[in-house]
Structure formats: structure tokens, C-alpha cells
Design a protein around this motif. Structure first.
Motif, PDB file in Angstrom:
ATOM      1  N   TRP A 229       8.685 -41.659  71.954  1.00 50.39           N
ATOM      2  CA  TRP A 229       9.893 -41.879  71.147  1.00 50.39           C
ATOM      3  C   TRP A 229      10.531 -40.554  70.748  1.00 50.39           C
ATOM      4  O   TRP A 229      11.755 -40.399  70.812  1.00 50.39           O
ATOM      5  N   LEU A 230       9.712 -39.612  70.346  1.00 48.21           N
ATOM      6  CA  LEU A 230      10.256 -38.336  69.889  1.00 48.21           C
ATOM      7  C   LEU A 230      10.961 -37.594  71.027  1.00 48.21           C
ATOM      8  O   LEU A 230      11.971 -36.929  70.802  1.00 48.21           O
ATOM      9  N   GLN A 231      10.450 -37.737  72.237  1.00 51.02           N
ATOM     10  CA  GLN A 231      11.080 -37.079  73.382  1.00 51.02           C
ATOM     11  C   GLN A 231      12.387 -37.751  73.787  1.00 51.02           C
ATOM     12  O   GLN A 231      13.255 -37.113  74.393  1.00 51.02           O
ATOM     13  N   ASN A 232      12.524 -39.004  73.471  1.00 48.47           N
ATOM     14  CA  ASN A 232      13.722 -39.749  73.860  1.00 48.47           C
ATOM     15  C   ASN A 232      14.694 -39.986  72.703  1.00 48.47           C
ATOM     16  O   ASN A 232      15.708 -40.663  72.875  1.00 48.47           O
ATOM     17  N   SER A 233      14.378 -39.427  71.560  1.00 50.42           N
ATOM     18  CA  SER A 233      15.239 -39.575  70.387  1.00 50.42           C
ATOM     19  C   SER A 233      16.517 -38.762  70.553  1.00 50.42           C
ATOM     20  O   SER A 233      16.484 -37.604  70.971  1.00 50.42           O
ATOM     21  N   ASN A 234      17.641 -39.371  70.229  1.00 52.50           N
ATOM     22  CA  ASN A 234      18.894 -38.611  70.178  1.00 52.50           C
ATOM     23  C   ASN A 234      18.948 -37.743  68.927  1.00 52.50           C
ATOM     24  O   ASN A 234      19.530 -36.660  68.942  1.00 52.50           O
ATOM     25  N   GLN A 235      18.337 -38.246  67.853  1.00 50.76           N
ATOM     26  CA  GLN A 235      18.284 -37.485  66.607  1.00 50.76           C
ATOM     27  C   GLN A 235      17.158 -38.053  65.737  1.00 50.76           C
ATOM     28  O   GLN A 235      17.105 -39.264  65.505  1.00 50.76           O
ATOM     29  N   ASN A 236      16.271 -37.184  65.269  1.00 52.15           N
ATOM     30  CA  ASN A 236      15.283 -37.600  64.282  1.00 52.15           C
ATOM     31  C   ASN A 236      15.928 -37.576  62.902  1.00 52.15           C
ATOM     32  O   ASN A 236      16.748 -36.701  62.601  1.00 52.15           O
ATOM     33  N   VAL A 237      15.551 -38.536  62.071  1.00 52.15           N
ATOM     34  CA  VAL A 237      16.137 -38.619  60.731  1.00 52.15           C
ATOM     35  C   VAL A 237      15.029 -38.620  59.692  1.00 52.15           C
ATOM     36  O   VAL A 237      13.901 -39.042  59.949  1.00 52.15           O
ATOM     37  N   ILE A 238      15.385 -38.162  58.514  1.00 51.51           N
ATOM     38  CA  ILE A 238      14.416 -38.078  57.424  1.00 51.51           C
ATOM     39  C   ILE A 238      15.059 -38.563  56.135  1.00 51.51           C
ATOM     40  O   ILE A 238      16.267 -38.385  55.922  1.00 51.51           O
ATOM     41  N   ILE A 239      14.244 -39.208  55.313  1.00 48.55           N
ATOM     42  CA  ILE A 239      14.662 -39.575  53.959  1.00 48.55           C
ATOM     43  C   ILE A 239      14.023 -38.554  53.024  1.00 48.55           C
ATOM     44  O   ILE A 239      12.785 -38.510  52.902  1.00 48.55           O
ATOM     45  N   PRO A 240      14.807 -37.668  52.397  1.00 44.34           N
ATOM     46  CA  PRO A 240      14.217 -36.613  51.560  1.00 44.34           C
ATOM     47  C   PRO A 240      13.374 -37.200  50.425  1.00 44.34           C
ATOM     48  O   PRO A 240      13.764 -38.176  49.786  1.00 44.34           O
ATOM     49  N   MET A 241      12.212 -36.606  50.212  1.00 43.58           N
ATOM     50  CA  MET A 241      11.300 -37.027  49.153  1.00 43.58           C
ATOM     51  C   MET A 241      11.341 -36.025  48.006  1.00 43.58           C
ATOM     52  O   MET A 241      11.398 -34.816  48.243  1.00 43.58           O
ATOM     53  N   GLN A 242      11.275 -36.506  46.797  1.00 44.64           N
ATOM     54  CA  GLN A 242      11.334 -35.621  45.636  1.00 44.64           C
ATOM     55  C   GLN A 242      10.012 -35.581  44.873  1.00 44.64           C
ATOM     56  O   GLN A 242       9.879 -34.843  43.904  1.00 44.64           O
ATOM     57  N   GLY A 243       9.051 -36.377  45.325  1.00 44.04           N
ATOM     58  CA  GLY A 243       7.747 -36.387  44.660  1.00 44.04           C
ATOM     59  C   GLY A 243       6.712 -35.628  45.462  1.00 44.04           C
ATOM     60  O   GLY A 243       7.035 -34.715  46.228  1.00 44.04           O
TER      61      GLY A 243
END
Length: 267
Positions: A229-243
Motif C-alpha cells: 500500500w505504501l508503495q502504491n499510495s498517491n499520498q500518505n496522510v496523517i492526523i496530528p496528535m497532541q497527546g
């Protein structure tokens, strides 16, 4: 109402068959049948085009007058159970006195057709916990997603725990199943942009454009997504964590990403 036959013996072959379908994934797969319990779940199954082949009811719990809505199919068999027999085959502790044997559907990828030119799709790779699968399906229904695709499934889709935790949304979603490779190929063939929820090389999810045809891909909480999946991803996304932690429950993460996509699309 059609005439119902009465079963009062726990040794009845139909009772034994129903118990096997409830308890054994292998039996569900072999026969293409499963057990669905509860009025709402049965109504959603019918709405989703599932055929209820046998409807069981217990008059001590369920009012006979409410059963006609489940008997639209002329081939449906109606069976009355004594309370002892019903309690044996029922899955829930707090039950409604009605359940059915239903016919499974095919979830092949080649059977999926998108009504929207820019579909919004959820992909879950190898979800292990039925409760997480059910929660993902509830979110998908709430957002009216175009499809849910399950890659390398670990749980039988008609597991009673999935039906219960999805509150019947297993019947209301368009669901496809296949290997990771098959689903990646399917998405590419349909010109769908792949956004993978991952920590590496990631972009803040609110900065991504989810308006074109989009697949939001989530992995397991323990190991995340596989390298394919990571090799075929157009863009990896993240939800920023504050804890202090760096991840959330997979169904919560998926819901945040899905509803950001819905917000961008004006829904």
C-alpha cells in the motif's frame, strides 16, 4: 400470515443447521448462508437485497402480527419456535424473538459499479476485530460512501459479531473483498487516488484534496499498512496528535478522514 410449522425439539435438524451457521464460519462459507437476528437487522438485510430463506419467531417474545413484513418472498419458510429452542439459537442476550437464515451475496470486486464519477471509498486492510469492522461499516453508512473494500480479510463478513456491531450496516454498504494486490489494481483501473493513513512521508489530512475519486486506506492498529500500500499510495496522510500516543482506534481515524472528505465535497 402464512401457516408456520412449530419446532419444539433442540434435536431438530433445522435447529442444528442454524446453530452451525451461527457458530462456524466454515459452514457459512460452504453453504452461502448466515443467521441474521433482530427486526432492524432483518429489515436492513431485505432493503439491501438479501433473501431471507427461513424466518424463525417465538411468540413469547415477538408479536405474530409484526411478521408479515418479512414474508415478501414466496419461497420464505416460516417457523415458530418454543422459547427454549429460540433461546438456544439466538445470539443476543437481550433478544427480539425473531431471526432468519439469509443467503449470502458475492463481494467480488468486478461486481462493483460506481454511480458517482468521483466515488469516495474506504479500504481496510486485514481488519482483525469484528467490532472494528462493524464500526467501520457504521461510519461508511453514515457517510453514504460509494464502497467499502476489505483487503486480505481476517474475519468472515457474516460473523454474528460483525452483524451486531455494525447494527445491520453490513447490509447497507456496497462491500468488495479481495487481496491487497487485487484492490490496488481495481482502484488504479478506476482512476481512484489512493490516500494511505501512515506515519511516514505524510501530509496533514486537512491539506489533502479529497474531491476527486478517492480511496482512504487504513490498516491495523498494531502494524499499520503493508509495504504494498505504501508503495502504491498517491499520498500518505496523517492526523496530528497532541497527546502522548501516535495513533487512534482505526474506526475513529477512518471516521475523521472520511468526514473531512465529505466536508470538502459539500455534504
Amino acid at each position: 400470515m402464512m401457516e408456520a410449522k412449530l419446532i419444539s425439539s433442540l434435536q431438530n435438524p433445522l435447529v442444528k443447521k442454524t446453530l452451525l451457521l451461527k457458530e462456524k464460519a466454515r459452514e457459512r462459507k460452504k453453504t452461502g448462508r448466515f443467521v441474521v437476528e433482530g427486526r432492524r437487522e432483518m429489515e436492513l438485510a431485505q432493503k439491501g437485497g438479501y433473501v431471507l430463506e427461513t424466518v424463525f419467531f417465538c411468540t413469547e417474545v415477538f408479536a405474530e402480527t409484526g411478521i408479515d413484513s418479512f414474508l415478501g418472498n414466496p419461497q420464505t419458510e416460516l417457523v415458530q419456535l418454543t422459547q427454549q429452542v429460540y433461546e438456544k439459537i439466538a445470539y443476543r442476550e437481550t433478544t427480539e424473538g425473531i431471526l432468519a437464515i439469509a443467503k449470502s451475496k458475492s463481494h467480488a470486486l468486478d461486481g462493483i459499479q460506481f454511480k458517482n464519477k468521483s466515488p469516495l471509498i474506504l479500504v481496510a486492510e486485514a481488519p482483525e476485530k469484528p467490532g472494528n469492522v462493524g464500526a467501520l461499516l457504521r461510519t461508511a453508512d453514515a457517510a453514504a460512501l460509494d464502497a467499502v473494500l476489505i483487503a486480505n480479510p481476517k474475519s468472515d463478513l457474516y460473523n454474528p459479531n460483525i452483524i451486531r456491531s455494525s447494527v445491520g450496516c453490513v447490509f447497507t454498504n456496497t462491500i468488495g473483498m479481495g487481496s491487497t494486490e487485487e484492490i490496488i489494481n481495481f482502484l488504479k483501473a478506476n482512476h481512484v487516488t489512493i490516500y494511505c493513513a501512515a506515519l511516514s512521508a505524510s501530509k496533514n489530512y486537512v491539506e489533502c484534496n479529497f474531491k476527486p475519486a478517492t480511496a482512504i486506506v487504513v490498516g491495523t492498529e498494531a502494524t499499520g499498512l503493508t509495504e504494498d500500500w505504501l508503495q502504491n499510495s498517491n499520498q500518505n496522510v496523517i492526523i496530528p496528535m497532541q497527546g502522548e500516543i501516535d495513533s487512534m482506534n482505526v474506526s475513529v481515524s477512518a471516521a475523521i478522514l472520511i468526514f473531512e472528505a465529505k466536508r470538502q465535497r459539500g455534504f
